[in-house]
Design a protein around this motif. Structure first.
Motif, PDB file in Angstrom:
ATOM      1  N   ARG A 109       0.844  -1.204   0.000  1.00  0.00           N
ATOM      2  CA  ARG A 109       0.000   0.000   0.000  1.00  0.00           C
ATOM      3  C   ARG A 109       0.875   1.248   0.000  1.00  0.00           C
ATOM      4  NH1 ARG A 109      -5.699   1.270   1.915  1.00  0.00           N
ATOM      5  NH2 ARG A 109      -5.613   3.467   2.415  1.00  0.00           N
ATOM      6  N   GLN A 113       0.667   4.938  -1.996  1.00  0.00           N
ATOM      7  CA  GLN A 113      -0.214   5.737  -1.143  1.00  0.00           C
ATOM      8  C   GLN A 113      -0.014   7.243  -1.332  1.00  0.00           C
ATOM      9  OE1 GLN A 113      -1.578   4.162   2.254  1.00  0.00           O
ATOM     10  NE2 GLN A 113      -1.743   5.992   3.484  1.00  0.00           N
ATOM     11  N   LEU A 117      -2.695  10.941  -1.963  1.00  0.00           N
ATOM     12  CA  LEU A 117      -3.010  11.843  -0.851  1.00  0.00           C
ATOM     13  C   LEU A 117      -3.580  13.153  -1.389  1.00  0.00           C
ATOM     14  CD1 LEU A 117       0.069  11.299   1.495  1.00  0.00           C
ATOM     15  CD2 LEU A 117      -2.259  10.436   1.788  1.00  0.00           C
ATOM     16  N   PRO A 118      -4.478  13.779  -0.622  1.00  0.00           N
ATOM     17  CA  PRO A 118      -5.147  14.980  -1.139  1.00  0.00           C
ATOM     18  C   PRO A 118      -4.177  16.058  -1.615  1.00  0.00           C
ATOM     19  CG  PRO A 118      -6.107  14.324   0.959  1.00  0.00           C
ATOM     20  CD  PRO A 118      -4.951  13.406   0.716  1.00  0.00           C
ATOM     21  N   GLN A 119      -3.113  16.300  -0.845  1.00  0.00           N
ATOM     22  CA  GLN A 119      -2.200  17.380  -1.222  1.00  0.00           C
ATOM     23  C   GLN A 119      -1.456  17.083  -2.524  1.00  0.00           C
ATOM     24  OE1 GLN A 119      -2.047  15.376   1.419  1.00  0.00           O
ATOM     25  NE2 GLN A 119      -0.034  15.280   2.372  1.00  0.00           N
ATOM     26  N   TYR A 367     -13.124   0.769   6.070  1.00  0.00           N
ATOM     27  CA  TYR A 367     -12.669   1.400   7.317  1.00  0.00           C
ATOM     28  C   TYR A 367     -11.415   0.652   7.734  1.00  0.00           C
ATOM     29  CZ  TYR A 367     -13.380   3.544  11.985  1.00  0.00           C
ATOM     30  OH  TYR A 367     -13.269   4.267  13.144  1.00  0.00           O
ATOM     31  N   GLY A 368     -10.579   1.255   8.540  1.00  0.00           N
ATOM     32  CA  GLY A 368      -9.372   0.561   8.997  1.00  0.00           C
ATOM     33  C   GLY A 368      -8.301   0.520   7.925  1.00  0.00           C
ATOM     34  N   ALA A 369      -7.397  -0.427   8.080  1.00  0.00           N
ATOM     35  CA  ALA A 369      -6.195  -0.478   7.230  1.00  0.00           C
ATOM     36  C   ALA A 369      -6.521  -0.639   5.749  1.00  0.00           C
ATOM     37  CB  ALA A 369      -5.310  -1.635   7.687  1.00  0.00           C
ATOM     38  N   VAL A 371      -9.071   0.680   4.131  1.00  0.00           N
ATOM     39  CA  VAL A 371      -9.935   1.740   3.596  1.00  0.00           C
ATOM     40  C   VAL A 371      -9.451   2.113   2.185  1.00  0.00           C
ATOM     41  CG1 VAL A 371      -8.608   3.683   4.542  1.00  0.00           C
ATOM     42  CG2 VAL A 371     -11.082   3.894   4.285  1.00  0.00           C
ATOM     43  N   GLN A 375      -9.926   6.925  -2.450  1.00  0.00           N
ATOM     44  CA  GLN A 375     -11.139   7.669  -2.064  1.00  0.00           C
ATOM     45  C   GLN A 375     -11.021   9.174  -2.322  1.00  0.00           C
ATOM     46  OE1 GLN A 375     -11.963   8.139   2.168  1.00  0.00           O
ATOM     47  NE2 GLN A 375     -10.087   7.078   2.668  1.00  0.00           N
ATOM     48  N   HIS A 376      -9.839   9.749  -2.111  1.00  0.00           N
ATOM     49  CA  HIS A 376      -9.721  11.202  -2.301  1.00  0.00           C
ATOM     50  C   HIS A 376      -9.800  11.572  -3.789  1.00  0.00           C
ATOM     51  CE1 HIS A 376      -8.767  11.460   1.917  1.00  0.00           C
ATOM     52  NE2 HIS A 376      -7.786  10.598   1.771  1.00  0.00           N
ATOM     53  N   ARG A 379     -13.535  11.360  -4.797  1.00  0.00           N
ATOM     54  CA  ARG A 379     -14.304  12.541  -4.372  1.00  0.00           C
ATOM     55  C   ARG A 379     -13.966  13.754  -5.257  1.00  0.00           C
ATOM     56  NH1 ARG A 379     -12.910  10.582   1.016  1.00  0.00           N
ATOM     57  NH2 ARG A 379     -14.816   9.975   2.096  1.00  0.00           N
TER      58      ARG A 379
ATOM     59  N   GLN B  26      -1.733  14.519   9.366  1.00  0.00           N
ATOM     60  CA  GLN B  26      -2.341  13.603   8.393  1.00  0.00           C
ATOM     61  C   GLN B  26      -2.284  12.152   8.858  1.00  0.00           C
ATOM     62  OE1 GLN B  26      -0.759  13.745   4.318  1.00  0.00           O
ATOM     63  NE2 GLN B  26      -2.900  13.609   3.687  1.00  0.00           N
ATOM     64  N   THR B  29      -2.865   6.124   7.368  1.00  0.00           N
ATOM     65  CA  THR B  29      -3.621   5.065   6.687  1.00  0.00           C
ATOM     66  C   THR B  29      -4.462   5.602   5.547  1.00  0.00           C
ATOM     67  OG1 THR B  29      -3.765   3.836   8.754  1.00  0.00           O
ATOM     68  CG2 THR B  29      -5.294   3.197   7.014  1.00  0.00           C
ATOM     69  N   GLY B  31      -5.092   9.185   4.820  1.00  0.00           N
ATOM     70  CA  GLY B  31      -4.806  10.499   4.258  1.00  0.00           C
ATOM     71  C   GLY B  31      -5.683  11.617   4.793  1.00  0.00           C
ATOM     72  N   LEU B  33      -6.847  14.699   6.599  1.00  0.00           N
ATOM     73  CA  LEU B  33      -6.030  15.843   7.012  1.00  0.00           C
ATOM     74  C   LEU B  33      -6.729  16.584   8.137  1.00  0.00           C
ATOM     75  CD1 LEU B  33      -4.754  17.728   3.823  1.00  0.00           C
ATOM     76  CD2 LEU B  33      -3.342  16.860   5.690  1.00  0.00           C
ATOM     77  N   MET B  62     -12.084   8.963   9.761  1.00  0.00           N
ATOM     78  CA  MET B  62     -12.379   8.284   8.499  1.00  0.00           C
ATOM     79  C   MET B  62     -12.019   6.808   8.495  1.00  0.00           C
ATOM     80  SD  MET B  62     -11.427  11.198   5.716  1.00  0.00           S
ATOM     81  CE  MET B  62     -11.616  10.174   4.294  1.00  0.00           C
ATOM     82  N   CYS B  63     -11.031   6.409   9.310  1.00  0.00           N
ATOM     83  CA  CYS B  63     -10.615   5.004   9.212  1.00  0.00           C
ATOM     84  C   CYS B  63     -10.293   4.370  10.552  1.00  0.00           C
ATOM     85  CB  CYS B  63      -9.425   4.856   8.267  1.00  0.00           C
ATOM     86  SG  CYS B  63      -7.893   5.493   8.927  1.00  0.00           S
ATOM     87  N   GLY B  64     -10.323   5.133  11.651  1.00  0.00           N
ATOM     88  CA  GLY B  64     -10.107   4.534  12.961  1.00  0.00           C
ATOM     89  C   GLY B  64      -8.652   4.404  13.380  1.00  0.00           C
ATOM     90  N   THR B  65      -7.737   4.951  12.597  1.00  0.00           N
ATOM     91  CA  THR B  65      -6.314   4.876  12.956  1.00  0.00           C
ATOM     92  C   THR B  65      -6.048   5.722  14.210  1.00  0.00           C
ATOM     93  OG1 THR B  65      -5.607   4.425  10.715  1.00  0.00           O
ATOM     94  CG2 THR B  65      -4.000   5.533  12.117  1.00  0.00           C
ATOM     95  N   VAL B  75       1.085  21.479   3.753  1.00  0.00           N
ATOM     96  CA  VAL B  75       0.067  21.389   2.687  1.00  0.00           C
ATOM     97  C   VAL B  75       0.104  22.666   1.863  1.00  0.00           C
ATOM     98  CG1 VAL B  75      -2.388  21.215   2.192  1.00  0.00           C
ATOM     99  CG2 VAL B  75      -1.385  19.812   3.975  1.00  0.00           C
TER     100      VAL B  75
END
Lengths: 423, 75
Positions: A109, A113, A117-119, A367-369, A371, A375-376, A379, B26, B29, B31, B33, B62-65, B75
């Motif tokens: 991952r 990854q 990321l959004p940025q 959800y969790g590892a 996820v 997704q970003h 969206r 951030q 897991t 991302g 922010l 969002m993910c529970g981390t 950023v």
């Protein structure tokens, strides 16, 4: 044990295409048997996890509930036997992030990854907007009627992700067809045979032939990017290293396949399903058009509404307890995302499409590892498309009956005929 | 409903909080922010809530981390 009629429904591709049948079945289960075992004919028994809170609990404990120990998607006993025969014992035809557990999952991952990321996605915004404008223009060129799924929603996220991966535009129709043959393997309008699937063993052979076509294509891509790396995801996969070694062949091919399939199909389904919902709810269209601050809540609601990934399976690695039920080591659990996203304990009026819904902690991305990695990007693609379309869209209504794909794993609308006015 | 966590009062600090630049954190897991300036009102974190003022048992919405698995980022 869950009654056979309900058990059959929650694994039936036709019931997912119908929509209401699975919604009713899961509403019943949430009320009467929220965590219970099912054994539809031809399947090994599995727990059906229907509640939002229980899905989160399983996904959060990724060492206790593995992805890779048994099939990560629901499969019949006969199909499982055929897969293991083909692979020499593995329950997986591919080995992507979805079939991995730690430490491999973490390492693989991490390879891509950062790209999602959004940025880091911000640098794609201008180009994605250009692509979105092109599709909005093409929609306008249809002259007031189109199939929004086929003419816009299938093609726009496809074009974006293929640019990100580094697949040439000329190959996009091939990637779309292979994706639909893979996820639509139970749908006679989309699968490779063009027929109803009755023999699940033969169905595995067909899916394997689609996987082989993907692998042949991406093997050539790997060769190309190793010789001449570019600024794309294909180059990251082709030249990436895990613990100092290149990715294994199966893992690399599977990485391409998941990016080239889930990377657009789920966003396409959500986009098509969102316009379908807006066409049926003109008050909601007026709300979101009239108040741009609702854009992100509208997008989250679209994702919840469609929930394009219908389930993933997990396997317990030890005896444990979940919601008061004893789960034994080796037990198989179906995480039902559409059910979690209609859970009355979390969502007020869950069967209402509400563009202003807040909070909206849906589980459509998991959800969790595990996820969703993309997704970003998903969206962002949707936001940009709607930002370009809404100012020009004066009205939209259904122009026939929309149709969903017949599938129990990843699916959404396959046809959304609309009549519309645009400026 | 979570109790809202707000920025610490200025008088609690030797250096005024507002003199510190706001930062982003951030999730490793997913991302997600966290902006100190914007906070996350939906999670009960008021605008201006510093990362250090968020409880250690807080998890990514969002993910529970866990909070410990967030990194400060530019950023």
């Amino acid at each position: 044990m869950i009654a056979q009629d309900i058990a059959k429904t929650i694994v039936s591709p036709k019931a997912y295409a119908n929509g209401k049948q699975v919604d009713d079945a899961f509403a019943y289960l949430r009320r009467e048997a929220p965590l219970e075992q099912a054994q539809p004919e031809g399947y090994d028994p599995f727990w059906v996890v229907t509640r939002h809170a229980d899905i989160l609990a399983v996904e959060r404990q990724n060492d206790l509930f593995h992805n890779g120990d048994r099939s990560a998607t629901l499969t019949t006993k006969e199909a499982d036997r055929r897969v293991r025969e083909m692979t020499g014992g593995s329950p997986h035809l591919v080995r992507s992030l979805v079939q991995m557990d730690n430490p491999d999952h973490f390492n693989y991952r991490r390879l891509t990854q950062g790209e999602f990321l959004p940025q880091n996605l911000k640098r794609l915004e201008a180009r994605i907007r250009e692509i979105a404008k092109g599709f909005v223009d093409r929609m306008a060129d249809h002259g007031g009627r189109c199939d929004f799924a086929r003419d816009v929603a299938f093609l726009y996220p496809l074009h974006v992700i293929m640019e990100v991966i580094g697949v040439p535009e000329a190959d996009e129709p091939r990637m779309l067809k292979l994706t639909q043959e893979l996820f639509g393997s139970a749908d006679p309008e989309l699968n490779r045979s063009g027929e109803e699937i009755k023999d699940t063993s033969a169905s595995v052979d067909t899916i394997q032939s689609v996987v082989m076509d993907f692998m042949t294509y991406f093997n050539a891509v790997t060769d190309d990017r190793r010789k001449a790396p570019r600024n794309d995801i294909a180059s990251v996969i082709a030249n990436g290293k895990i613990n100092g070694e290149p990715l294994g062949y199966l893992e690399a091919m599977s990485y391409y396949i998941i990016a080239a399939t889930a990377g657009h199909d789920t966003t396409s389904s959500t986009t098509a399903g969102a316009l379908w919902a807006l066409a049926e709810n003109p008050d909601q269209l007026a709300r979101v058009k009239g108040d741009p601050s609702l854009m992100m809540s509208f997008i989250e609601e679209s994702i919840r509404w469609v929930t394009p990934v219908k389930h993933f399976m997990r396997t317990a690695t030890a005896d444990t307890e979940l919601a008061g039920k004893p789960i034994a080591k080796g037990d198989w659990l179906m995480l039902s995302y559409p059910s979690g996203n209609r859970d009355e304990a979390v969502f007020k009026d869950p069967f209402k499409f509400d563009v202003g819904r807040m909070p909206n902690k849906h589980v459509a991305f998991g959800y969790g590892a595990h996820v969703c990695l993309g997704q970003h990007l998903a969206r962002m693609e949707m936001r940009i498309l709607w930002e370009e379309l809404f100012p020009r869209l004066q009205s939209v209504e259904l122009d026939g009956t929309p149709k969903n794909m017949e599938a129990a794993f990843v699916c959404g609308p396959k046809s959304v005929p609309v009549r519309f006015k645009m400026n | 409903m979570r109790p809202e966590i707000g920025p610490r009062p200025l008088q609690d600090e030797l250096t005024p909080v507002s003199a510190e630049p706001y930062r982003f954190w951030q999730c490793r897991t997913c991302g997600y922010l966290y902006s100190e300036e914007a906070g996350d009102p939906m999670e009960g974190l008021a605008p201006g809530t510093r990362w250090r003022d968020i409880p250690d048992d807080w998890i990514c919405p969002m993910c529970g981390t866990p909070k410990a698995e967030f990194d400060m980022v530019e950023v």
